[in-house]
Write a protein that holds these residues in place. Structure first.
Motif: not given
Length: 880
Positions: A314-315, A28-29, A257-260, A280-281
């Motif tokens: 994504v969320g 989430y973060r 969270s930002l997701v690759m 931290g991604t």
């Protein structure tokens, strides 16, 4: 021993709780740092406020509109005429919007340059777009991409020597159109990207490689802008051909969270390099697999084999593609994550040898909390699979001597776990339909939408996990007796299932294998340790080693690997697939839940401390009764009497399971009751191509060979939930996939769309010339070689390679046109023609009494009234 009760078990519990929490937090973060100047975020917010003040979609392409205003705003800001200062150019760059764009010069040296690519998509470009069938063509589609090019040291040097830009390029991409207001999707990425451009120029940062920032048009329609750029823009010395690293930024909601989540296929060098940059991604090679199961698409597709990375948060998906993706619901944390990731990428690769990122072979990759990103070539998964098999072989050999456990019982335990998994998944599916039916009865969701719900929050996810655990425990209790196994047999059997999945996926699907591989290895290590030390531990501590719950340790340590994936999958997939997703959770829980019976004595003690319960007990009593007639004479009488007695409470497993299951169900129902508002996205995929049905009542005029019908249509299931109490007579129409009712009253259409034919030429006259959008399907076209669209003196020709059906999508506002066909035989065939015209917000439809009454009912509700829309669809088929 006391040390286990006072130290070991508490440590295990605390570590489990911490990694459980951090596993969810990781999903989430993300992380970000403030590396920019004080004006960065205020400027981002200013851009967002302007871009989200109105819709930016295809309807605004017709007569200007906010999409054009946003384009002008971005161009002005990026060209230095507003917002920040660029060095004074010696002249305007040469740009015809398509094939050429020359870099601006400052003292004879290439400088930052912004141009607009105004391009009409060619047929060869359209045929490369993957989201359409190969028989579809969008006619004379114009796109307007904004391109900012910042030359690096290598290109400046090559320009000084030969007058050509030859440096390698790092490309950043984000689309500036939207489905509606599009605050997160995708104004957020655009705003953070233009501020990165400003930061780069004002800070006078200079890198060896060129930086290219492309703000694409018409992504939501089908990635038109991105494909036009990749295939038709040759400016800055064919800049796209020099791209050696590509990135794309998008959004799937306002949470997470930002997701690759996606990379190119041959990504092994890029991913192993990116692992050192990431921080931290959250990343996962599973995410690409999950994303490919969805119908979504992004501009990322254009990169093909170019080393490339695709990012999105994504969320919070209920806002995705909805009217509540607005400024009010922007996530500031996501903005910072996006901005920081862009910075990290150009800062890390700006001076790198980008050729080193090209390689054959793919990578397996994942993040572990915010500590590290792990990446390795896919072939390493084969080695891991081999090591797993060797470790299993070692256990078999050692156990033959030690006889620590029986393989027959272990295999029975594995079979028991499989039965428990199947039973639990079936029970979860049944629970899903029961819960969604209850929600539909309460008016939370529309009953037709229960198989199409796409909604998840932490409450629903945790509730589903607890409910799955309750069902699993119930099946363990039943199956232990039926299969004559103990909890330890099931736990060992579960480890074998992990091993089986790990070995299969390690060789067949490396990208997914890490989810099972490391847990399986750790489980096998535990099995080997147990096999070797079981007897020694028993002799020393007078306690069975099983009481240490050793198999729980691999599960605990794997929580940060598996929980984010469960969360991600639950967030973006249909809610009905949650029972399937729970299989992964149940395999994890299979390391501890079979021991649930161990809690029974402790729970029984708790029950006995509760106030005793009063029960009515029937007893047989024998007593002496004096004869009423003969005093002093007694007769022995036996009778049944009811007594009230106080008895201790006893704990029953069925009671505990029922309580936990009911509480979990209530948590799910309560959490799911907040699935969103009228204008939220919770069911069905909304996109810009069917936006006319979003929150709308559509008047459908349909002409066929059998006659003409008129009806009202509600296709948006979420909207129908709100409309249903105020509109009557609608029934589900499977053919239309909508709620419809016949409506025979005239709405005063002054004309109707028509098509006429003269020799080889068809004349199409739409109902609404200014804003109508047409889709025309021709059948029987196998002999047609060319379709030529004619408007005034302008002609554009599309070829046909023997296809017997062709679909032409005519842009909004295209108006009346002629269509000339050329055939291979020279004769003009009779073609089947299916014509559909869409007109948004027709005044005639607005005047329907039912719609006026509906608006009046919601007049005071700001969460509904502003988002009710109407549409007019005219459809007919004929042969000419």
């Amino acid at each position: 021993m006391k040390i286990f009760k006072r130290v070991y078990y508490p440590v295990m519990a605390v570590l489990f709780a911490l990694l459980l929490i951090f596993g969810f937090v990781d999903a989430y973060r993300g992380s970000s740092k403030n590396v920019f100047d004080d004006g960065f975020m205020p400027n981002v917010n200013k851009h967002l406020e302007f871009m989200t003040s109105d819709s930016r979609n295809i309807y605004q392409h017709v007569n200007g509109g906010h999409l054009e205003e946003v384009r002008e705003y971005l161009v002005n800001y990026l060209s230095g005429s507003e917002g920040f200062t660029l060095p004074t150019d010696e002249g305007e760059p040469d740009d015809d919007g398509n094939d050429t764009a020359q870099v601006a010069l400052l003292g004879g040296v290439p400088a930052a340059t912004t141009v607009v690519q105004n391009a009409v998509l060619r047929q060869d470009t359209l045929e490369k777009i993957t989201v359409f069938d190969d028989n579809e063509i969008i006619v004379e589609k114009e796109v307007n991409n904004i391109i900012t090019y910042i030359p690096g040291k290598a290109s400046k040097a090559s320009y000084a020597e030969s007058g050509a830009l030859k440096g390698d390029v790092i490309m950043f991409m984000a689309h500036y159109d939207s489905v509606k207001y599009g605050a997160m999707d995708n104004a957020s990425s655009v705003a953070t990207m233009i501020e990165n451009v400003r930061y780069l120029i004002e800070s006078e940062k200079e890198y060896e490689n060129d930086l290219l920032f492309v703000f694409t048009d018409s992504e939501e329609e089908g990635m038109y802008g991105a494909y036009a750029f990749a295939n038709q823009f040759k400016g800055f010395d064919d800049v796209y051909s020099r791209v050696k690293l590509g990135t794309n930024f998008d959004s799937l909601g306002n949470g997470g969270s930002l997701v690759m989540f996606q990379s190119n296929k041959n990504n092994v060098k890029l991913i192993t390099s990116y692992a050192g940059v990431n921080g931290g991604t959250f990343v996962s090679s599973v995410a690409d697999f999950v994303y490919n199961t969805m119908s979504n698409f992004t501009d990322f597709e254009i990169y093909g084999d170019i080393p490339s990375l695709n990012f999105a948060n994504v969320g919070g998906t209920k806002i995705y593609h909805s009217a509540i993706d607005n400024l009010e619901n922007v996530n500031p944390r996501t903005l910072k994550e996006q901005a920081y990731m862009m910075y990290k990428l150009y800062n890390a690769y700006g001076n790198s040898d980008l050729d080193a990122l090209e390689a054959k072979g793919s990578a397996v990759f994942f993040s572990y909390l915010d500590i590290m990103t792990v990446a390795y070539p896919s072939y390493v998964s084969y080695i891991i699979g081999g090591v797993t098999l060797l470790l299993l072989a070692a256990i078999i050999i050692v156990n033959r001597k030690k006889k620590a456990f029986g393989w027959g019982k272990t295999l029975s335990g594995a079979l028991t776990q499989l039965f428990a998994l199947v039973g639990t998944v079936v029970a979860l599916f049944a629970s899903y339909f029961i819960i969604t039916l209850l929600l539909s009865l309460f008016g939370v969701v529309q009953i037709r939408a229960i198989t199409a719900l796409r909604y998840m929050n932490i409450g629903v996810l945790l509730g589903a996990m607890v409910l799955a655990g309750a069902f699993a425990v119930m099946f363990y209790i039943i199956l232990k007796k039926a299969m004559n196994v103990k909890a330890s047999d099931i736990v060992r059997g579960n480890a074998l299932i992990w091993t089986l999945f790990s070995v299969i996926l390690s060789f067949a699907m490396p990208a997914l294998s890490y989810l099972f591989a490391f847990t399986a290895l750790l489980q096998l290590v535990v099995m080997l340790v147990y096999t070797i030390f079981k007897d020694k531990f028993k002799a020393r501590f007078n306690q069975d080693m099983e009481r240490l719950f050793l198999y729980a340790w691999p599960m605990i340590l794997s929580l940060p690997l598996i929980l984010p994936v469960i969360t991600l999958a639950s967030t973006i997939l249909s809610a009905m697939l949650v029972p399937v997703i729970m299989v992964l959770f149940l395999l994890m829980a299979g390391a501890i839940l079979p021991y649930a019976n161990y809690l029974k004595p402790a729970l029984d003690k708790v029950a006995k401390k509760l106030p005793a319960r009063t029960v009515r007990v029937q007893r047989t009593v024998t007593e002496q009764v004096e004869d009423e007639a003969k005093k002093g004479k007694f007769t022995t009488v036996t009778s049944k009497k009811i007594f009230k007695e106080k008895i201790e409470r006893n704990y029953k497993n069925r009671f505990g399971i029922a309580v936990v299951g009911v509480l979990a169900g209530l948590v799910i129902i309560f959490s799911a009751s907040f699935v969103g508002s009228f204008n939220a996205y919770v069911a069905d995929s909304q996109n810009v191509r069917n936006i006319i049905y979003d929150g709308s009542i559509v008047y459908l005029w349909n002409k066929t060979d059998s006659g003409t019908t008129t009806s009202l249509v509600i296709k948006d299931k979420t909207a129908y939930k709100y409309f249903a109490p105020y509109v009557k007579g609608y029934k589900w129409n499977g053919e239309e996939a909508a709620f419809t009712k016949t409506y025979n009253d005239s709405i005063g259409l002054s004309s109707y769309p028509s098509v006429t034919k003269s020799d080889d030429t068809y004349t199409f006259t739409p109902y609404e010339v200014a804003t109508g959008k047409m889709t025309i399907t021709f059948t029987g076209t196998a002999s047609v070689t060319e379709f030529t669209f004619i408007r005034g003196d302008e002609e554009v020709t599309y070829t046909n390679d023997g296809k017997d059906e062709r679909v032409f999508k005519i842009p909004y506002g295209y108006g009346q046109f002629n269509l000339r066909i050329t055939t291979s035989s020279g004769s003009t065939p009779t073609l089947g023609i299916s014509y559909v015209e869409e007109v948004l917000s027709s005044n005639l439809v607005e005047q329907i009494d039912e719609i006026e009454e509906l608006r009046a009912n919601f007049a005071g509700d700001d969460s509904v009234a502003p988002y009710i829309s109407t549409g007019l669809v005219l459809r007919y088929t004929e042969s000419l």
